[in-house]
Design a protein around this motif. Structure first.
Motif, PDB file in Angstrom:
ATOM      1  N   THR A  52       2.689  11.157  24.746  1.00  0.00           N
ATOM      2  CA  THR A  52       3.294  12.478  24.623  1.00  0.00           C
ATOM      3  C   THR A  52       2.976  13.284  25.878  1.00  0.00           C
ATOM      4  O   THR A  52       1.961  13.032  26.547  1.00  0.00           O
ATOM      5  N   PRO A  53       3.811  14.259  26.226  1.00  0.00           N
ATOM      6  CA  PRO A  53       3.585  15.049  27.438  1.00  0.00           C
ATOM      7  C   PRO A  53       2.251  15.777  27.457  1.00  0.00           C
ATOM      8  O   PRO A  53       1.680  16.015  28.521  1.00  0.00           O
ATOM      9  N   ARG A  54       1.737  16.125  26.277  1.00  0.00           N
ATOM     10  CA  ARG A  54       0.478  16.887  26.208  1.00  0.00           C
ATOM     11  C   ARG A  54      -0.750  16.012  26.425  1.00  0.00           C
ATOM     12  O   ARG A  54      -1.856  16.532  26.561  1.00  0.00           O
ATOM     13  N   ARG A  83       8.322  20.332  34.819  1.00  0.00           N
ATOM     14  CA  ARG A  83       7.487  21.207  34.001  1.00  0.00           C
ATOM     15  C   ARG A  83       7.518  22.636  34.544  1.00  0.00           C
ATOM     16  O   ARG A  83       7.753  22.866  35.732  1.00  0.00           O
ATOM     17  N   ASP A  87       2.870  25.391  32.650  1.00  0.00           N
ATOM     18  CA  ASP A  87       2.449  24.091  32.155  1.00  0.00           C
ATOM     19  C   ASP A  87       1.680  23.324  33.233  1.00  0.00           C
ATOM     20  O   ASP A  87       0.662  22.678  32.961  1.00  0.00           O
ATOM     21  N   GLU A 144      10.526  18.946  23.633  1.00  0.00           N
ATOM     22  CA  GLU A 144       9.751  19.756  24.574  1.00  0.00           C
ATOM     23  C   GLU A 144      10.670  20.828  25.154  1.00  0.00           C
ATOM     24  O   GLU A 144      11.617  20.512  25.866  1.00  0.00           O
ATOM     25  N   LYS A 146      11.065  23.418  27.780  1.00  0.00           N
ATOM     26  CA  LYS A 146      10.459  23.784  29.063  1.00  0.00           C
ATOM     27  C   LYS A 146      10.936  25.145  29.555  1.00  0.00           C
ATOM     28  O   LYS A 146      10.670  25.522  30.690  1.00  0.00           O
ATOM     29  N   HIS A 153      11.810  13.376  23.944  1.00  0.00           N
ATOM     30  CA  HIS A 153      10.990  12.204  24.245  1.00  0.00           C
ATOM     31  C   HIS A 153      11.042  11.219  23.080  1.00  0.00           C
ATOM     32  O   HIS A 153      10.912  11.611  21.922  1.00  0.00           O
TER      33      HIS A 153
END
Length: 276
Positions: A52-54, A83, A87, A144, A146, A153
């Motif tokens: 995941t992006p996080r 991003r 972020d 997500e 942005k 995703h």
């Protein structure tokens, strides 16, 4: 107009199927850092991709390398990402770097400067709502937001790729005049306004001090970076891709770890005193 998702998706798949030959990028290609602007994508380039992006994280030593390159280039180093600037700062905290965020929608020339918007128009709320609803197609699809774009995703739901693609295509058919661009990436579809790109952001960045007059060196990995690859010859710059051999680049790296090693080496080279 919405770009042809099928064509872009096929192009991306074809590129990923090719296993690039391992060819080290010679450091001798890089001009002296006093003449260079270093421009770096983040996800899949500087940092390893995560489920995941996080979950992305900054490996030990990278911030030190980036700060060293900032010093050697007199501040002409920038992160170039889809991003948001906020972020980016969260990921690299407590360090901050000049950056082009939101695919060119935002820019910060130095760590003390205020972020500047490229006057990118916000995405239509109804369109954003419809795109966001695609995340309900399957558990594991992550939405997500942005700000200037939306990303869907599916790294945790690879079986849902076709369903996401078809849902985006239906929205495209309903709104053929909508000024959006769909960018397929590594287990992600990203939708943004067609009026701005990373290339636009880089062009504007290179007009400003301390980047102006330098030769850019850009490293990126994904479809969203191809617009920057394409403008490097116009700027007498260098472009390198990561994980695949993209069209028109000067070389490629196999993985983000190779990029980090390369950056550490060119920093070490710059610190070697010139022979008398």
């Amino acid at each position: 107009m919405i770009k042809d998702v099928a064509e872009m998706h096929n192009n991306l798949s074809a590129g990923e199927e090719e296993a690039p030959e391992r060819v080290p990028v010679p450091r001798s290609l890089v001009p002296h850092l006093s003449e260079t602007a270093i421009l770096l994508d983040i996800d899949g380039t500087l940092l390893d991709l995560m489920p995941t992006p996080r979950e992305v994280w900054v490996p030990p030593g990278l911030a030190k390398t980036l700060n060293g390159l900032m010093e050697q280039t007199s501040g002409a180093l920038a992160l170039v990402s889809g991003r948001s600037l906020n972020d980016i700062d969260l990921i690299f905290a407590p360090d901050q770097f000049p950056a082009v965020g939101g695919h060119g929608a935002e820019m910060r020339l130095n760590v003390d400067a205020e972020a500047v918007s490229g006057q990118a128009p916000p995405m239509d709320k109804e369109l954003k709502r419809r795109l966001a609803a695609i995340a309900r197609l399957s558990p594991g699809i992550l939405l997500e937001d942005k700000g200037y774009s939306l990303a869907l995703h599916y790294r945790l739901a690879p079986h849902a790729e076709r369903a996401i693609y078809e849902a985006i295509s239906l929205i495209r058919a309903d709104l053929p005049e909508a000024p959006i661009e769909v960018l397929p990436g590594k287990c992600v579809f990203e939708i943004k306004h067609a009026g701005f790109t990373k290339a636009n952001g880089v062009r504007e960045l290179m007009k400003q001090a301390p980047f102006m007059g330098r030769k850019p060196l850009f490293i990126g990995d994904d479809v969203t970076d191809e617009s920057v690859f394409a403008i490097m010859p116009d700027m007498k710059g260098l472009a390198f891709s990561v994980g695949r051999r993209a069209e028109g680049v000067n070389g490629h790296f196999d993985a983000p770890s190779d990029v980090r090693e390369f950056l550490a080496h060119i920093l070490d080279d710059a610190r070697i005193p010139a022979p008398r």
